[in-house]
Design a protein around this motif. Sequence first.
Motif, PDB file in Angstrom:
ATOM      1  N   UNK A  21       0.691  -1.213  -0.008  1.00 17.57           N
ATOM      2  CA  UNK A  21       0.126   0.101   0.109  1.00 17.57           C
ATOM      3  C   UNK A  21       0.877   1.194   0.183  1.00 17.57           C
ATOM      4  N   UNK A  22       1.953   1.287   0.930  1.00 16.97           N
ATOM      5  CA  UNK A  22       2.907   2.537   0.842  1.00 16.97           C
ATOM      6  C   UNK A  22       3.439   2.565  -0.494  1.00 16.97           C
ATOM      7  N   UNK A  23       3.879   1.651  -0.917  1.00 16.54           N
ATOM      8  CA  UNK A  23       4.659   1.873  -2.297  1.00 16.54           C
ATOM      9  C   UNK A  23       3.884   2.258  -3.334  1.00 16.54           C
ATOM     10  N   UNK A  24       2.564   1.547  -3.480  1.00 14.92           N
ATOM     11  CA  UNK A  24       1.543   2.183  -4.468  1.00 14.92           C
ATOM     12  C   UNK A  24       1.240   3.273  -4.414  1.00 14.92           C
ATOM     13  N   UNK A  25       0.950   3.922  -3.179  1.00 11.65           N
ATOM     14  CA  UNK A  25       0.492   5.517  -3.017  1.00 11.65           C
ATOM     15  C   UNK A  25       1.524   6.369  -3.270  1.00 11.65           C
ATOM     16  N   UNK A  26       2.882   5.853  -3.160  1.00  9.54           N
ATOM     17  CA  UNK A  26       3.941   6.660  -3.581  1.00  9.54           C
ATOM     18  C   UNK A  26       3.929   6.847  -5.268  1.00  9.54           C
ATOM     19  N   UNK A  27       3.948   5.562  -5.725  1.00  8.08           N
ATOM     20  CA  UNK A  27       4.045   5.703  -7.266  1.00  8.08           C
ATOM     21  C   UNK A  27       2.621   6.384  -7.886  1.00  8.08           C
ATOM     22  N   UNK A  28       1.640   6.838  -7.099  1.00  5.24           N
ATOM     23  CA  UNK A  28       0.540   7.266  -7.408  1.00  5.24           C
ATOM     24  C   UNK A  28       0.680   8.907  -6.950  1.00  5.24           C
ATOM     25  N   UNK A  29       1.654   9.102  -6.099  1.00  6.87           N
ATOM     26  CA  UNK A  29       1.874  10.621  -5.993  1.00  6.87           C
ATOM     27  C   UNK A  29       1.042  11.096  -4.883  1.00  6.87           C
ATOM     28  N   UNK A  30       0.475  10.223  -3.945  1.00 15.11           N
ATOM     29  CA  UNK A  30      -0.382  10.537  -2.733  1.00 15.11           C
ATOM     30  C   UNK A  30       0.624  11.582  -1.776  1.00 15.11           C
ATOM     31  N   UNK A  31      -0.124  12.374  -1.142  1.00 14.58           N
ATOM     32  CA  UNK A  31       0.725  13.284  -0.095  1.00 14.58           C
ATOM     33  C   UNK A  31       1.237  12.370   0.907  1.00 14.58           C
ATOM     34  N   UNK A  32       2.435  12.818   1.167  1.00 16.19           N
ATOM     35  CA  UNK A  32       3.034  11.807   2.563  1.00 16.19           C
ATOM     36  C   UNK A  32       2.468  11.806   3.733  1.00 16.19           C
ATOM     37  N   UNK A  33       1.366  12.933   3.952  1.00 20.93           N
ATOM     38  CA  UNK A  33       0.800  12.892   5.236  1.00 20.93           C
ATOM     39  C   UNK A  33      -0.381  11.970   4.977  1.00 20.93           C
ATOM     40  N   UNK A  34      -0.882  11.774   3.857  1.00 18.55           N
ATOM     41  CA  UNK A  34      -1.910  10.790   3.498  1.00 18.55           C
ATOM     42  C   UNK A  34      -1.450   9.383   3.801  1.00 18.55           C
TER      43      UNK A  34
END
Length: 466
Positions: free
Chosen positions: A294-307
């Motif tokens: 989940x963390x890596x996928x969110x990073x690849x999709x440019x979610x904010x670090x806080x989210x």
Amino acid sequence: MQLTTIFRLVFKLAFFLATVIASAQEISGTWKGELKIQGMELPLAFNISETDGTYTTTMDSPMQNAFGIPTNGTTFKDNELIILQTQSGIEYTATFTDETFKGIFKQGGQEYPLDLIKGEKNVKKDKPQEPKKPYPYVSEEVTFKNATAGNIKFAGTLTLPKDVKNPPVVILITGSGAQNRDQELLGHKTFLVLSDHLTRQGIAVLRYDDRGTAKSEGDFSVATSFDFASDVEAAMTYLQTRNDVVDVNKIGLVGHSEGGLIAPIVAARNKNVAFCVLLAGPGVSGKEILLTQGKKAAELEDYPASDIAISQEISAKIYDICADYKGEASKEKIAALFQELKGKMTSEKAQRELTDTALKGQLKMITSPWMRAFLGYNPQTSLKKVTCPILAVNGEKDFQVLPALNLNAIEKGLKNNSDVTIKQFKDLNHLFQTSETGALSEYAKIEETFAPVALNYVSEWINARF
């Protein structure tokens, strides 16, 4: 006189009938749009036809190489379109305006905006590595039963190399989700390509449809990884009756993703497993897999670090509850945590995805028997009991099963095994495609199904031992 009156009446009613008449003509054809899901654009098309005022529709999902999917019902009235595909739980509702259908696509509790415009009918295209008949080997349709699961019948394909007497044989074990024998995903037939390669290299292959999928019987929705392990054992039992064509003392297991979790479970309790190949298999607990994924996928999709931080914190709490599930009380706690997550996420992207309908679907998924079993299991339990030769490989850009974390854990679990090979491939993703980032959105766009470097490594490893 009567004819003139009729024509006058038609012209007087023209304003009211124009929409109905035009709609009957204009909506027939192919309507195309794109679903935006988890940073990926998924093209969809609806092929609508009309006969005597009755509409029928088929669906195309080109990225999934799925064409002509029948639907159960199509209605179009007062510029409102409804298309239902109940088998997959799909509902599309839209309003026709300015030559466009503006609507909502619903499936599995999720809702996504989907606008359609008229276009050309899709043509199915095979990926370059997909083998074409006639094959230079024997391909036999087979069935077998799982005696420990009510004798449900499985359908599969056994491929046998020509001019090789009693070759070693592998059973292919699919990843998570209901998969057919080819592990067909986003236009790629991973297991068809893998099976073809191995058989050409002198290794027989049995691949089969998951329970409750395609031509296999059973109920997939209530099954867990342990049930799937018993299905693999049923496949082994079947192969042990085929000493006419394979070496029954050289039966190996090749599992991808969840299949790489299942293979050691089977090998740990069946000493007649000759070898295992883990393709992007997990080495850490289900909780750690999902959190890191989940963390890596969110990073690849440019979610904010806080989210991402908030999601990780709340997800960890949810996974702990699922691993120690206590029915409705646990479900209520998880539902409350989902609402907390929705309230704390700040990005527009997150708010758009965390609808009440979507969260309801997530609650059903996260409390399913499969997920609860997955979150409550650590692969180290079985890995430490496996004594047969094992090859564990992964791609450098796999975001679903992080390579360093999981390969290191697998190696640790197998520390007492005398024949272990660990390999990480540069630039390959979770499907073993050569990729730029490894993101989910790339899977369907990449023409390569399975990198030759990985295919060759696997077949050479097996042939060096058997």
